[in-house]
Motif scaffolding. Structure first.
Motif, short mmCIF file in Angstrom:
data_model
loop_
_atom_site.label_atom_id
_atom_site.label_comp_id
_atom_site.label_asym_id
_atom_site.label_seq_id
_atom_site.Cartn_x
_atom_site.Cartn_y
_atom_site.Cartn_z
N LYS A 164 37.02 13.32 58.60
CA LYS A 164 38.17 12.43 58.68
C LYS A 164 39.07 12.81 59.85
CE LYS A 164 38.43 11.00 53.86
NZ LYS A 164 39.32 10.79 52.69
N ASN A 168 41.79 9.08 57.80
CA ASN A 168 40.82 7.99 57.87
C ASN A 168 39.43 8.55 58.17
OD1 ASN A 168 42.59 5.68 57.56
ND2 ASN A 168 43.38 6.17 59.60
N LEU A 169 38.39 7.82 57.78
CA LEU A 169 37.04 8.23 58.13
C LEU A 169 36.93 8.36 59.64
CD1 LEU A 169 35.00 5.98 55.68
CD2 LEU A 169 35.18 8.47 55.61
N ARG A 175 33.78 3.38 59.30
CA ARG A 175 35.13 2.90 58.95
C ARG A 175 35.20 1.37 58.99
NH1 ARG A 175 37.69 5.97 62.40
NH2 ARG A 175 38.12 4.39 63.98
N THR A 176 34.60 0.76 60.01
CA THR A 176 34.60 -0.70 60.12
C THR A 176 33.95 -1.35 58.91
OG1 THR A 176 34.65 -0.74 62.54
CG2 THR A 176 33.70 -2.66 61.45
N LYS A 179 36.08 -0.87 55.69
CA LYS A 179 37.24 -1.76 55.70
C LYS A 179 36.84 -3.22 55.51
CE LYS A 179 40.45 1.04 58.43
NZ LYS A 179 41.25 1.14 59.69
#
Length: 250
Positions: A164, A168-169, A175-176, A179
């Protein structure tokens, strides 16, 4: 605003650009996959409606997502370690054997360099998700290739996916997808296998001689294992199985 085409809608100019974007998107080692060479023409021939091509308002090619339908009746936690190679081959074999597909598999998402960093990948993924409703597929499964893993070839993927930054990752591609509603299912430890003799690897590594052991290849996510005595080398690429459920496709 993007306009979307199917593979069969591409004219000669766009087809040439489509091929160029794909060939330049990945390191050389990926393009040498025998699984890709054997099956990619069949993918485009059998499933033109499953290849999503995005154009901007002026008709310029922004990017694409290549997908393949396949049959899978076991839990997602049992998806094979062979990942990407398995999925492409399974989709082709199912089609040739007349086995009805019940899942959608994602092979790759590519955004052309001038359009990167502008959120177009999410729009292309959203368009591909619509195939679940059109064909009543159970899930959208993808063995993703984390975009920054090549910077850490000695870190196991199981550790990398938990990395992280600022809570956040770390990896932007994982991450995309998260999300966008995907869940991380598991690591697929042998998602893509590429092997060859020493001359094959000398060309890739750009070395006149090789020693046995593990070697770094430009753009590869893991090291290549070279065995000089047996005139053999093998690359095992780890990917990450993710899944979009039908209730996550909005």
């Amino acid at each position: 605003m993007l306009n979307f085409l199917k593979f069969s809608d591409l004219d000669e100019k766009l087809l040439k650009e489509y091929r160029h974007i794909i060939s330049s998107a990945f390191p050389k080692i990926i393009g040498l996959s025998q699984v890709i060479r054997d099956n990619w023409p069949l993918l485009e021939s059998y499933f033109p409606e499953h290849q999503i091509i995005a154009l901007d308002a002026e008709g310029h090619l922004v990017g694409m997502m290549n997908t393949v339908p396949l049959h899978w009746d076991s839990p997602l936690s049992s998806l094979p370690d062979r990942g990407w190679d398995w999925m492409l081959q399974k989709g082709i074999q199912d089609h040739e054997q007349g086995i009805s597909a019940n899942h959608l598999g994602g092979l790759q998402v590519i955004v052309s360099q001038p359009y990167q960093g502008k959120g177009f990948s999410k729009l292309i993924i959203s368009e591909a998700k619509k195939l679940l409703g059109i064909y009543a597929y159970k899930n959208f499964i993808i063995p993703i290739r984390p975009t920054k893993k090549h910077l850490f070839p000695d870190v196991p993927m199981s550790s990398y996916i938990t990395k992280k930054i600022d809570d956040n990752l770390y990896d932007p591609w994982i991450r995309t997808h998260v999300k966008s509603g995907a869940e991380v299912v598991k690591v697929c430890s042998e998602s893509m296998l590429i092997h060859g003799d020493l001359s094959f690897w000398k060309d890739i590594l750009q070395k006149e001689s090789l020693t046995s052991g593990k070697h770094i290849v430009n753009g590869a996510l893991n090291r290549v294992d070279i065995d000089v005595e047996n005139n053999y080398g093998e690359y095992k690429e780890e990917n990450v199985w993710i899944a979009y459920r039908p209730d996550q496709t909005s």
